[in-house]
Design a protein around this motif. Sequence first.
Motif, PDB file in Angstrom:
ATOM      1  N   UNK A  29      39.062  22.482 -20.612  1.00 15.06           N
ATOM      2  CA  UNK A  29      37.654  22.512 -21.010  1.00 15.06           C
ATOM      3  C   UNK A  29      36.758  22.949 -19.857  1.00 15.06           C
ATOM      4  N   UNK A  30      36.973  22.332 -18.668  1.00 12.02           N
ATOM      5  CA  UNK A  30      36.095  22.652 -17.542  1.00 12.02           C
ATOM      6  C   UNK A  30      36.781  23.600 -16.573  1.00 12.02           C
ATOM      7  N   UNK A  31      35.966  24.262 -15.769  1.00  8.84           N
ATOM      8  CA  UNK A  31      36.524  25.119 -14.735  1.00  8.84           C
ATOM      9  C   UNK A  31      37.200  24.264 -13.678  1.00  8.84           C
ATOM     10  N   UNK A  32      38.405  24.657 -13.324  1.00  4.75           N
ATOM     11  CA  UNK A  32      39.138  23.917 -12.307  1.00  4.75           C
ATOM     12  C   UNK A  32      38.486  24.126 -10.934  1.00  4.75           C
ATOM     13  N   UNK A  33      38.176  25.389 -10.658  1.00  5.96           N
ATOM     14  CA  UNK A  33      37.503  25.718  -9.403  1.00  5.96           C
ATOM     15  C   UNK A  33      36.062  26.055  -9.753  1.00  5.96           C
ATOM     16  N   UNK A  34      35.119  25.445  -9.034  1.00  4.38           N
ATOM     17  CA  UNK A  34      33.733  25.619  -9.445  1.00  4.38           C
ATOM     18  C   UNK A  34      32.820  25.903  -8.265  1.00  4.38           C
ATOM     19  N   UNK A  35      32.055  26.944  -8.386  1.00  7.92           N
ATOM     20  CA  UNK A  35      30.999  27.256  -7.420  1.00  7.92           C
ATOM     21  C   UNK A  35      31.475  27.419  -5.992  1.00  7.92           C
ATOM     22  N   UNK A  36      32.655  27.992  -5.807  1.00  8.92           N
ATOM     23  CA  UNK A  36      33.144  28.147  -4.436  1.00  8.92           C
ATOM     24  C   UNK A  36      32.460  29.327  -3.761  1.00  8.92           C
ATOM     25  N   UNK A  37      31.854  29.054  -2.629  1.00  4.71           N
ATOM     26  CA  UNK A  37      31.259  30.120  -1.822  1.00  4.71           C
ATOM     27  C   UNK A  37      31.760  29.941  -0.402  1.00  4.71           C
ATOM     28  N   UNK A  38      32.191  31.009   0.192  1.00  6.97           N
ATOM     29  CA  UNK A  38      32.582  30.926   1.596  1.00  6.97           C
ATOM     30  C   UNK A  38      32.596  32.314   2.189  1.00  6.97           C
ATOM     31  N   UNK A  39      32.626  32.367   3.491  1.00  8.26           N
ATOM     32  CA  UNK A  39      32.644  33.662   4.159  1.00  8.26           C
ATOM     33  C   UNK A  39      33.657  33.625   5.286  1.00  8.26           C
ATOM     34  N   UNK A  40      34.244  34.783   5.547  1.00  7.50           N
ATOM     35  CA  UNK A  40      35.223  34.876   6.625  1.00  7.50           C
ATOM     36  C   UNK A  40      34.816  36.022   7.528  1.00  7.50           C
ATOM     37  N   UNK A  41      34.749  35.721   8.805  1.00  3.62           N
ATOM     38  CA  UNK A  41      34.336  36.750   9.750  1.00  3.62           C
ATOM     39  C   UNK A  41      35.539  37.317  10.477  1.00  3.62           C
ATOM     40  N   UNK A  42      35.262  38.433  11.159  1.00  2.00           N
ATOM     41  CA  UNK A  42      36.285  39.074  11.968  1.00  2.00           C
ATOM     42  C   UNK A  42      36.835  38.100  13.015  1.00  2.00           C
ATOM     43  N   UNK A  43      38.140  38.177  13.239  1.00  2.00           N
ATOM     44  CA  UNK A  43      38.787  37.402  14.285  1.00  2.00           C
ATOM     45  C   UNK A  43      38.533  35.895  14.168  1.00  2.00           C
ATOM     46  N   UNK A  44      38.481  35.446  12.931  1.00  2.00           N
ATOM     47  CA  UNK A  44      38.179  34.035  12.706  1.00  2.00           C
ATOM     48  C   UNK A  44      39.267  33.440  11.814  1.00  2.00           C
ATOM     49  N   UNK A  45      39.568  32.153  12.024  1.00  2.00           N
ATOM     50  CA  UNK A  45      40.499  31.489  11.133  1.00  2.00           C
ATOM     51  C   UNK A  45      39.760  30.405  10.364  1.00  2.00           C
ATOM     52  N   UNK A  46      39.687  30.604   9.061  1.00  2.00           N
ATOM     53  CA  UNK A  46      39.058  29.605   8.206  1.00  2.00           C
ATOM     54  C   UNK A  46      40.169  28.781   7.567  1.00  2.00           C
ATOM     55  N   UNK A  47      40.144  27.492   7.841  1.00  2.00           N
ATOM     56  CA  UNK A  47      41.152  26.639   7.223  1.00  2.00           C
ATOM     57  C   UNK A  47      40.580  26.021   5.954  1.00  2.00           C
ATOM     58  N   UNK A  48      41.371  26.048   4.885  1.00  2.00           N
ATOM     59  CA  UNK A  48      40.979  25.332   3.679  1.00  2.00           C
ATOM     60  C   UNK A  48      41.896  24.122   3.566  1.00  2.00           C
ATOM     61  N   UNK A  49      41.283  22.933   3.549  1.00  2.00           N
ATOM     62  CA  UNK A  49      42.093  21.720   3.456  1.00  2.00           C
ATOM     63  C   UNK A  49      41.701  20.943   2.209  1.00  2.00           C
TER      64      UNK A  49
END
Lengths: 314, 327
Positions: free
Chosen positions: B19-39
């Motif tokens: 019924x509902x969206x499992x993932x909702x309103x995700x916004x993020x940005x990734x820059x050059x030479x950067x490590x973004x961890x999702x936990x």
Amino acid sequence: MLAFIGRRILVAIPTIVLISIFVFSLQQLLPGDPILAMAGEERDPETIAFLREKYGFNDPLPVQYVKWVTGVVQGDLGISLRSNQPVSELLLQKLPVTIQLAIMAMIFAIAIGVPMGIVSAVKKGTVLDYAANLIALSGLSIPNFWLGIMLILLVSVKWGLLPASGYVPPGEDLWLSIKTMLMPAFVLGTALAATLMRHTRSAMLGVLKSDYVRTARAKGLKERRVILKHAFRNALVPIVTLMALLFGELIAGAVLTEQIFTIPGFGKLVVDAVFNRDYAVVQGIVLCTAVGFIIMNLVADAAYFALNPRLRKQ
Amino acid sequence: MPRSLIEVDNLSFGFRGQATDLVEGVSLALNRNETLCIVGESGCGKSVTALSLMGLLPPDATRISSGTITFEGEAIPADDFRRLSTLRGDRMAMIFQEPMTSLNPAYKIGDQITEAVRAHRGGSKAEARDRALQALEQVGIPAAKQRLGEYPHQLSGGMRQRVMIAMALVNDPSVLIADEPTTALDVTVQAQILDLIASLQDRSGMGTIMITHDLGVVAQVATRVAVMYAGRIVEIGTAQEIFDDPQHPYTIGLMSSVPKLTGPRQRLSTVPGLVPTPDRMPEGCRFATRCPFAQSVCATVPPLAPVAGDHRVACHFAPLETRLEAV
Ligand SMILES: Nc1ncnc2c1ncn2[C@@H]1O[C@H](COP(=O)(O)OP(=O)(O)OP(=O)(O)O)[C@@H](O)[C@H]1O
Ligand code: SF4
Ligand SMILES: [Mg+2]
């Protein structure tokens, strides 16, 4: 590879010995006396005694067995009590007919069953999938004799497109030979196609979920390539194994199909021999079929081996 | 050159039959030479989010409600699987958790890498092969030339993950998504793989999105951290901010189990209670069923609002110290 096949052949030897003993005892256990059948109506005791001696029926059983096996190994399967022809000659005459039928049926089965299985797996849950399953179900449940008769009525009698029966050796007229065999092969192939379709479908469904298929997609490959190269190649292992093992079904089906289309093949030989209590021929046929099974099992093993890099490199 | 390699805006999607969206309103940005961890806990939607960026969700089972993925300045609707599929393996690459099963057992390593080159670069077989060899050497595989002719089963798990990395990076992507790349490996190999990714990143300037359970890994590699809970990003900030000054009650729960950045590795399972299932998502804040601070206002969705600079938190009571005192 060769070592592997060699090992398999060694393993097959005891099986062959057991089968030969079984085939030999078959003749002792079967009801009905072939000599009586041969001696005709009068049953003249002297003729009977003469025939028994001539065909070695008076020797002790082990002696009869050893004689028989020695002959078999040299290609001597005995003499048909009915036609007085050597059994091996009969088999060599009829076998190619049935092999042609089987190969053509297998081609039909593969050409229909495998693509249908792939499509129904890829389009799982769609109309195409249901349609493919429905076709497979009909292929399994429509009896061969009915399908055969309907085809003869329609294609041969009504439209006059293909011959209704008979056999033409490919050496004589290849095109006519194929044309004559087309309908029987189709009839024999349908049930196999259905089995193949179902196995292809389930093998593909399993493989499509695998991590390496996801990897192939992550590489940005075209979906077509993902399915045919990455998924199907791995689904092929169980499919090819199954095809080799469908051999039994093929032979059983061939007996019936040859009756419907009056093809002078192995199937006809089987039926005639059984009705006439022509034991030597029955023995030859059973032995031949059993060896065929063993060979097909070897082929299945070899295919499994060849398709599995994990085994190949050891 | 745009500042961000990849920018995700308001990505929401669910699966058919939910019924509902499992993932909702995700916004993020990734820059050059950067490590973004999702936990985040198991099942919170980390992997499916990564797959959606690659356009790899099953098209017939996925319902994309909204979202734009801006890749190197080009805005792509999240449901444009076709466009995303031309980027993946080329500009955007992904490696997975299971190196043992992620390579096709039926084909040689060399062919599998070569194929990735030719799918995007064309060129001759020989050229692609040279490129594959370079890629293998780059990821530190000994006797690379010989490895090209070997099958996956002839390699250890660590080596296979190196091959996966080589294959992912063979076309010099600007974004690498790594979904728990070391979870299946033993500890020493884990460290080697993480070092390898870091050094390759230094060399090429690519951005990495690293999904992990392991706060030890986060501490080691993260430039920034996004904390996910039940399909939403609840907190995002620099690694420093998330470790030293966590603001969301869920993040605080996670961090309280990790005393120091250098502390022992810990799995994210220490917050009491269970993640809500997709069909029983709370209306407002999805953490409300487990949150010790929940109030009636939590029945409305808290926005992911900045608390300081780029540090954003999705909680009505952030920043916690000041607001909680007021309640
Ligand atoms: N194709 C699909 N159809 C329906 N539900 C799916 C599908 N793929 C994933 N899900 C569901 O989405 C949810 C999130 O899964 P996901 O794999 O993204 O979690 P995760 O955060 O990566 O967890 P883990 O840490 O265990 O890898 C799970 O509940 C999963 O069952
Ligand atoms: S919004 Fe409410 S329920 Fe959600 S984390 Fe903040 S305090 Fe807890
Ligand atoms: Mg995951």
